[in-house]
Enzyme design. Structure first.
Site, mmCIF file in Angstrom:
data_model
loop_
_atom_site.group_PDB
_atom_site.id
_atom_site.type_symbol
_atom_site.label_atom_id
_atom_site.label_comp_id
_atom_site.label_asym_id
_atom_site.label_seq_id
_atom_site.Cartn_x
_atom_site.Cartn_y
_atom_site.Cartn_z
ATOM 1 C CD GLU A 122 -2.929 0.652 -0.252
ATOM 2 O OE1 GLU A 122 -3.285 -0.483 -0.609
ATOM 3 O OE2 GLU A 122 -3.124 1.679 -0.928
HETATM 4 C C1 LIG Z 1 2.263 -10.016 0.620
HETATM 5 C C2 LIG Z 1 2.049 -8.945 -0.397
HETATM 6 C C3 LIG Z 1 0.771 -8.566 -0.742
HETATM 7 C C4 LIG Z 1 0.568 -7.596 -1.719
HETATM 8 N N1 LIG Z 1 -0.711 -7.312 -2.127
HETATM 9 C C5 LIG Z 1 -0.884 -6.525 -3.225
HETATM 10 C C6 LIG Z 1 -2.169 -6.384 -3.830
HETATM 11 O O1 LIG Z 1 -3.170 -6.934 -3.344
HETATM 12 N N2 LIG Z 1 -2.285 -5.638 -4.959
HETATM 13 C C7 LIG Z 1 -1.207 -5.022 -5.535
HETATM 14 O O2 LIG Z 1 -1.372 -4.372 -6.560
HETATM 15 N N3 LIG Z 1 0.026 -5.131 -4.986
HETATM 16 C C8 LIG Z 1 0.214 -5.874 -3.862
HETATM 17 N N4 LIG Z 1 1.460 -6.018 -3.313
HETATM 18 C C9 LIG Z 1 2.583 -5.327 -3.934
HETATM 19 C C10 LIG Z 1 3.133 -4.188 -3.098
HETATM 20 O O3 LIG Z 1 2.234 -3.122 -3.062
HETATM 21 C C11 LIG Z 1 4.516 -3.833 -3.653
HETATM 22 O O4 LIG Z 1 5.399 -4.878 -3.293
HETATM 23 C C12 LIG Z 1 5.014 -2.499 -3.168
HETATM 24 O O5 LIG Z 1 4.267 -1.466 -3.730
HETATM 25 C C13 LIG Z 1 6.490 -2.273 -3.477
HETATM 26 O O6 LIG Z 1 6.788 -2.536 -4.819
HETATM 27 P P1 LIG Z 1 8.022 -3.494 -5.173
HETATM 28 O O7 LIG Z 1 7.868 -4.743 -4.408
HETATM 29 O O8 LIG Z 1 8.132 -3.570 -6.635
HETATM 30 O O9 LIG Z 1 9.290 -2.733 -4.565
HETATM 31 P P2 LIG Z 1 10.082 -1.538 -5.263
HETATM 32 O O10 LIG Z 1 9.129 -0.538 -5.794
HETATM 33 O O11 LIG Z 1 11.099 -2.116 -6.177
HETATM 34 O O12 LIG Z 1 10.822 -0.892 -4.001
HETATM 35 C C14 LIG Z 1 12.035 -1.426 -3.438
HETATM 36 C C15 LIG Z 1 12.594 -0.378 -2.463
HETATM 37 O O13 LIG Z 1 12.939 0.818 -3.177
HETATM 38 C C16 LIG Z 1 12.245 1.931 -2.646
HETATM 39 N N5 LIG Z 1 11.817 2.808 -3.733
HETATM 40 C C17 LIG Z 1 11.291 2.448 -4.928
HETATM 41 N N6 LIG Z 1 10.998 3.533 -5.652
HETATM 42 C C18 LIG Z 1 11.355 4.606 -4.916
HETATM 43 C C19 LIG Z 1 11.308 6.007 -5.099
HETATM 44 N N7 LIG Z 1 10.816 6.556 -6.219
HETATM 45 N N8 LIG Z 1 11.766 6.800 -4.121
HETATM 46 C C20 LIG Z 1 12.243 6.287 -2.978
HETATM 47 N N9 LIG Z 1 12.308 4.966 -2.734
HETATM 48 C C21 LIG Z 1 11.867 4.142 -3.685
HETATM 49 C C22 LIG Z 1 11.050 1.357 -1.908
HETATM 50 O O14 LIG Z 1 10.596 2.227 -0.874
HETATM 51 C C23 LIG Z 1 11.603 0.047 -1.383
HETATM 52 O O15 LIG Z 1 12.290 0.275 -0.185
HETATM 53 C C24 LIG Z 1 1.685 -6.955 -2.317
HETATM 54 C C25 LIG Z 1 2.972 -7.316 -1.929
HETATM 55 C C26 LIG Z 1 3.167 -8.316 -1.014
HETATM 56 C C27 LIG Z 1 4.584 -8.735 -0.688
#
Ligand SMILES: Cc1cc2nc3c(=O)[nH]c(=O)nc-3n(C[C@H](O)[C@H](O)[C@H](O)COP(=O)(O)OP(=O)(O)OC[C@H]3O[C@@H](n4cnc5c(N)ncnc54)[C@H](O)[C@@H]3O)c2cc1C
Length: 605
Positions: free
Chosen positions: A448
């Site tokens: 989220e």
């Molecule tokens: C158990 C689980 C349930 C989930 N449920 C849902 C769901 O129901 N629907 C859905 O759509 N998604 C869902 N998600 C996805 C979740 O919302 C994402 O994992 C999350 O938004 C982070 O994206 P990412 O994993 O690609 O990490 P990334 O975006 O790659 O981030 C990795 C790190 O880099 C940092 N970062 C990335 N971009 C920036 C920036 N511009 N500035 C500063 N820091 C940054 C982040 O803060 C983080 O620390 C779920 C994930 C999990 C693990």
């Protein structure tokens, strides 16, 4: 109640809702809540707690161990007992407690809903994700789906007959949601599109509770602009349905895989293929390119839902630790250290255990205060009869949602880790529930919008909105609460918090100065520390408000342990927790930017 059974501090919830926030007075005059007097609100909470204790908590540990399974056709089997728990929730109108009663929702006011989400998530976070997402999807559908389907489909979700999901994330589009690649191509039928792509990490992407599931999917139509502006939202069912909602053929949204995770194992986290096994169709929701705008409408509520999960992690862990500390006999009192035959005592008698419990109690009780207040203010922002008041409440909500989401999930997690420490070695075993609470809770700071993204939202948008008017408004309200606390006898504590607000303001000005010099990285490197300092100061204000209310109650009808605990919370907060926020705020103005040096963090040395 024990160190192995879920319990909830209903008395504290009542204190916050009825004594501190006086929700019944604030909600009076809003027609749809005319029936919600104090007795009805209290009875709703008691009934919610009973449902959580009878249906959700008993299947929590098993859900963790068993996890979910998926078959070759993409059908998920949830852990034993989850289906029955869902049925109990649906039968009692608990899938969407805050939803419209005409559509099968419970119709409860926002602040009561906050407490219910805390209860349900504390009893079983993995299971409570399914109704949480279903209710969220139902609300989107109710307001934005094609007119002829809106009410009917929303009613299916809010009543728990169908499930719902939110599908934003893709392998290359997590935090950067605008990089979505899923495609939606128009068909011959107006408003119906063919979808292609792959969504990952979809919570509740499939389950075995409901006859149908509706996925809300972000995708791009041909010629869509780049980035978030090009996103559109689609309603994609597992089984296609006619206008009368009778179910038809299997639609091509299939679960391809489920993730094996650190926690919330009972919540199916799915890779959802769109059109990979058979054609996948969906209805456009809202207008083309309005996907992100619609998501924004729901974002505050969704983020508050996760904040409540964070609070629930902390509050359930604190209750487990509190009971264990009273049950576990180990060692003698410090004064008897040299007397080998001195009586053995419960560990709650050891000063360090008391310090850990006090830190847990302070975070949990002030977070509860902040989040329930946020629930009330969001409700008033939506439903107040006074337009000027509505605007003020909306400004408060906009500013505080990212603060609350990040603070509740980070502090809640810390509380759970500290609760394991109270248990000693047993806390690290599966004999007690706290290790699961830690594993389940970690995800909250990630989904989220990661807490890093919340901090960017706070610093990059909310602090700058209307030339800082939201923050100035918050400071004024906080000073009002502190003035009352001063009058009630908390002069020294109020002054300390006032000074902390001033220090926070200086750090905000300092960051704004860096931003004005166009050093965006130099400004944003402070985003998380600033949010953390802000949150701690805001929680200190909540501690002052609670102490004020408790003092008035003590003067009127005498002291109880609970009321005295509120006065002690304020002392502990100001003495032990607030100094960290002041130090963080001051460190922001020190000018250090070493981590941005390009020599660091390259894999070449
Ligand atoms: C158990 C689980 C349930 C989930 N449920 C849902 C769901 O129901 N629907 C859905 O759509 N998604 C869902 N998600 C996805 C979740 O919302 C994402 O994992 C999350 O938004 C982070 O994206 P990412 O994993 O690609 O990490 P990334 O975006 O790659 O981030 C990795 C790190 O880099 C940092 N970062 C990335 N971009 C920036 C920036 N511009 N500035 C500063 N820091 C940054 C982040 O803060 C983080 O620390 C779920 C994930 C999990 C693990």
């Amino acid at each position: 109640m024990s160190s192995t059974q879920f319990s909830f501090d209903l008395d504290d919830a009542r204190f916050v809702l009825f004594e501190q926030l006086d929700i019944v007075r604030h909600l009076a005059g809003i027609d749809k809540f005319a029936d919600f007097d104090r007795d009805v609100c209290a009875a709703t909470l008691e009934e919610g707690l009973r449902v959580a204790q009878e249906h959700l908590a008993p299947v929590n540990a098993n859900g963790d161990r068993q996890g979910c399974k998926v078959d070759a056709d993409g059908n998920v089997t949830t852990p034993a007992g989850f289906r029955e728990a869902w049925q109990a929730l649906a039968a009692g109108g608990w899938v969407a407690p805050h939803g419209d009663p005409e559509l099968g929702g419970g119709g409860v006011p926002g602040p009561i809903h906050m407490a219910l989400v805390e209860i349900f998530s504390g009893a079983n976070q993995a299971l409570s994700m399914y109704p949480g997402l279903t209710a969220g999807a139902g609300r989107v559908i109710q307001h934005f789906a094609p007119q002829h389907l809106r009410q009917k489909v929303a009613a299916k979700l809010l009543s728990g007959q169908w499930g719902g999901t939110m599908c934003l994330t893709e392998a290359g589009a997590g935090s950067s949601v605008g990089d979505n690649r899923a495609r939606a191509l128009p068909t011959d039928v107006e408003g119906v599109y063919t979808l292609e792509g792959e969504k990952i990490f979809i919570s509740g992407g499939d389950q075995d509770f409901t006859e149908n599931i509706v996925h809300l999917v972000l995708a791009k139509t041909p010629n869509a602009p780049e980035g978030t502006k090009g996103l559109s939202l689609f309603m994609v069912p597992k089984f296609w349905f006619d206008d009368d909602l009778s179910l038809g053929e299997r639609n091509g949204a299939h679960v391809l895989r489920i993730e094996h995770k650190m926690g919330i194992n009972g919540s199916s986290t799915c890779v959802l293929g769109l059109g990979s096994r058979s054609p996948c169709r969906g209805w456009l929701i809202g207008t083309e390119f309005s996907g992100i705008e619609i998501m924004f409408h729901m974002m505050n509520e969704a983020r508050m839902g996760v904040a409540l999960q964070g609070l629930a992690t902390g509050s359930s862990a604190y209750q487990y630790a509190l009971h264990y500390a009273n049950e576990r006999i180990q060692g003698s009192a410090l004064k008897d250290l040299k007397a080998p035959n001195a009586p053995r005592i419960a560990i709650v008698g050891h000063p360090d255990v008391r310090r850990m419990l006090m830190t847990q109690k302070c975070w949990v009780e002030t977070l509860r205060s902040l989040l329930y207040r946020l629930g009330l203010r969001l409700q008033l922002a939506e439903s107040s009869n006074d337009e000027a008041a509505k605007k003020k409440h909306r400004a408060y909500v906009e500013l505080m949602v990212p603060v609350a989401k990040a603070a509740a999930t980070d502090r809640g997690f810390e509380v759970a880790v500290s609760a394991v420490q109270v248990f000693g070695g047993y806390g690290y075993t599966q004999d007690f529930p706290v290790e699961q609470v830690v594993r389940d809770g970690k995800i909250q700071s990630i989904y989220e919008g990661t807490n890093g993204i919340q901090a960017l939202d706070l610093l990059g948008r909310k602090m700058r909105q209307d030339n800082g008017a939201l923050f100035i408004g918050w400071m004024q309200e906080a000073q009002g609460i502190l003035a009352t606390a001063k009058k009630n006898g908390f002069e020294k504590q109020s002054e300390s918090i006032s000074k902390a607000i001033a220090t926070l303001g200086q750090s905000a000005m300092h960051i704004a100065g860096i931003g004005r010099a166009r050093d965006i990285d130099g400004a944003m490197v402070h985003a998380v520390p600033f949010l953390e300092a802000f949150a701690t100061v805001a929680l200190a204000v909540e501690a002052a408000d609670q102490a004020s209310v408790a003092k008035v109650a003590i003067d009127a009808s005498g002291e109880t342990n609970r009321l005295r605990g509120k006065l002690l919370n304020l002392d502990y907060f100001v003495g032990a927790l607030l100094p960290h926020a002041i130090a963080t705020a001051k460190s922001i103005t020190s000018g250090d930017r070493s981590c941005l040096d390009p020599a660091l963090f390259s894999l070449e040395h």
